[in-house]
Write a protein that holds these residues in place. Structure first.
Motif, short mmCIF file in Angstrom:
data_model
loop_
_atom_site.label_atom_id
_atom_site.label_comp_id
_atom_site.label_asym_id
_atom_site.label_seq_id
_atom_site.Cartn_x
_atom_site.Cartn_y
_atom_site.Cartn_z
N GLU A 53 1.48 -4.26 -12.91
CA GLU A 53 2.18 -5.52 -13.13
C GLU A 53 1.66 -6.31 -14.32
N SER A 54 0.44 -6.00 -14.77
CA SER A 54 -0.12 -6.72 -15.93
C SER A 54 -0.03 -5.92 -17.22
N GLY A 55 0.11 -4.61 -17.08
CA GLY A 55 0.10 -3.75 -18.26
C GLY A 55 -1.30 -3.41 -18.75
N ILE A 56 -2.34 -3.84 -18.04
CA ILE A 56 -3.73 -3.57 -18.42
C ILE A 56 -4.15 -2.27 -17.73
N SER A 57 -4.05 -1.16 -18.44
CA SER A 57 -4.23 0.16 -17.82
C SER A 57 -5.65 0.45 -17.35
N ASP A 58 -6.65 -0.18 -17.95
CA ASP A 58 -8.03 0.11 -17.54
C ASP A 58 -8.65 -1.00 -16.69
N LEU A 59 -7.83 -1.86 -16.15
CA LEU A 59 -8.32 -2.96 -15.31
C LEU A 59 -9.04 -2.40 -14.09
N ALA A 60 -10.24 -2.91 -13.82
CA ALA A 60 -11.03 -2.45 -12.68
C ALA A 60 -11.46 -3.65 -11.84
N LEU A 61 -11.54 -3.45 -10.54
CA LEU A 61 -12.00 -4.51 -9.65
C LEU A 61 -13.46 -4.84 -9.96
N LEU A 62 -13.82 -6.10 -9.81
CA LEU A 62 -15.21 -6.52 -9.99
C LEU A 62 -16.09 -5.96 -8.89
N SER A 63 -15.49 -5.79 -7.72
CA SER A 63 -16.22 -5.36 -6.53
C SER A 63 -15.19 -4.92 -5.50
N PRO A 64 -15.57 -4.08 -4.55
CA PRO A 64 -14.64 -3.76 -3.47
C PRO A 64 -14.56 -4.87 -2.42
N GLY A 65 -15.30 -5.96 -2.64
CA GLY A 65 -15.33 -7.06 -1.68
C GLY A 65 -14.05 -7.87 -1.68
N VAL A 121 0.87 -1.17 0.00
CA VAL A 121 0.00 0.00 0.00
C VAL A 121 0.91 1.22 0.00
N GLU A 122 0.63 2.17 -0.88
CA GLU A 122 1.41 3.40 -0.96
C GLU A 122 0.61 4.57 -0.39
N SER A 123 1.29 5.63 -0.04
CA SER A 123 0.63 6.78 0.61
C SER A 123 -0.48 7.38 -0.25
N LYS A 124 -0.38 7.26 -1.57
CA LYS A 124 -1.41 7.83 -2.46
C LYS A 124 -2.66 6.95 -2.54
N ASP A 125 -2.59 5.70 -2.08
CA ASP A 125 -3.74 4.79 -2.14
C ASP A 125 -4.76 5.15 -1.06
N VAL A 126 -6.01 5.29 -1.45
CA VAL A 126 -7.04 5.63 -0.46
C VAL A 126 -7.62 4.39 0.21
N SER A 127 -7.30 3.21 -0.33
CA SER A 127 -7.77 1.96 0.27
C SER A 127 -6.85 0.83 -0.17
N VAL A 128 -6.95 -0.29 0.52
CA VAL A 128 -6.18 -1.47 0.12
C VAL A 128 -6.72 -1.99 -1.22
N ALA A 129 -8.01 -1.86 -1.44
CA ALA A 129 -8.59 -2.27 -2.74
C ALA A 129 -7.97 -1.45 -3.87
N GLU A 130 -7.82 -0.14 -3.66
CA GLU A 130 -7.19 0.71 -4.67
C GLU A 130 -5.74 0.30 -4.90
N ALA A 131 -5.03 -0.04 -3.83
CA ALA A 131 -3.64 -0.50 -3.96
C ALA A 131 -3.59 -1.78 -4.79
N ALA A 132 -4.51 -2.70 -4.54
CA ALA A 132 -4.54 -3.96 -5.29
C ALA A 132 -4.81 -3.69 -6.77
N GLN A 133 -5.75 -2.81 -7.06
CA GLN A 133 -6.06 -2.47 -8.45
C GLN A 133 -4.85 -1.81 -9.13
N ARG A 134 -4.21 -0.87 -8.44
CA ARG A 134 -3.04 -0.19 -8.98
C ARG A 134 -1.92 -1.18 -9.29
N GLU A 135 -1.66 -2.06 -8.32
CA GLU A 135 -0.61 -3.07 -8.52
C GLU A 135 -0.93 -3.97 -9.71
N ALA A 136 -2.18 -4.39 -9.83
CA ALA A 136 -2.57 -5.27 -10.95
C ALA A 136 -2.40 -4.54 -12.28
N ARG A 137 -2.75 -3.27 -12.33
CA ARG A 137 -2.57 -2.50 -13.56
C ARG A 137 -1.08 -2.38 -13.91
#
Length: 185
Positions: free
Chosen positions: A94-106, A76-92
């Protein structure tokens, strides 16, 4: 909502379990420091399982330090507002998929794991989320990985962490339940 409060709320929404309760104890003890890698040897990380829309394939990266295939994720980085946002950022990233979005915040997975040589941390309290992408989407390999590749759920590579297959299946089932029935499928 602050990242710690957001995570505690998300954890409380999960059914009671030994894992959930251990995460709550850790975070209630560590406080905000539990979200930052520089605040101690154990901290929360966010990860993301990327599935195909049919949930029959998973996109994994070959982790350079760990030398295994695993879901995307990181600190988690200081700019992340949530752990879910950190996970989405990391996935984008590390995968190169710039518009990747979580299915749910769950949350779909909780996995506390000890780290070994090559890591400056001693343990990660990983919180997993899920996203979906078409298997023909353009992907890229980041500096943290040696490869990124799609695998059929039932044909995972040999080099996955212990317990990963069972975690992946639980994450897949949970992700499918979070989005509910899909029309036209």
């Amino acid at each position: 909502m602050m990242p710690l409060a957001n995570l505690l709320t998300s954890l409380m929404a999960l059914p009671p379990s030994g894992s959930r309760d251990a995460y709550l104890r850790f975070l209630n003890s560590a406080g905000d420091a539990g979200l930052h890698r520089n605040a101690g040897p154990e901290h929360v990380t966010g990860s993301c399982f990327v599935f195909s829309p049919e949930f029959d394939r998973v996109l994994l990266c070959f982790h350079r330090k760990g030398q295994f295939w695993v879901q995307f994720g990181g600190h988690v980085e200081s700019k992340d507002v949530s752990v879910a946002e950190a996970a989405q950022r990391e996935a984008r990233e590390e995968s190169g998929i710039s518009d990747l979005a979580l299915l749910s915040p769950g949350i779909v997975d909780l996995d506390r794991h000890d780290l070994h040589a090559g890591f400056s941390c001693t343990a990660h309290w990983d919180v997993g989320f899920a996203a979906a992408a078409a298997p023909d989407v353009e992907i890229a390999v980041s500096d943290e990985s040696e490869d990124v590749r799609w695998f059929p759920i039932n044909e995972l590579p040999v080099q996955v962490p212990a317990g990963f297959r069972a975690r992946l299946e639980r994450a897949r089932r949970t992700a499918m339940s979070l989005i509910g029935p899909r029309i036209g499928c």
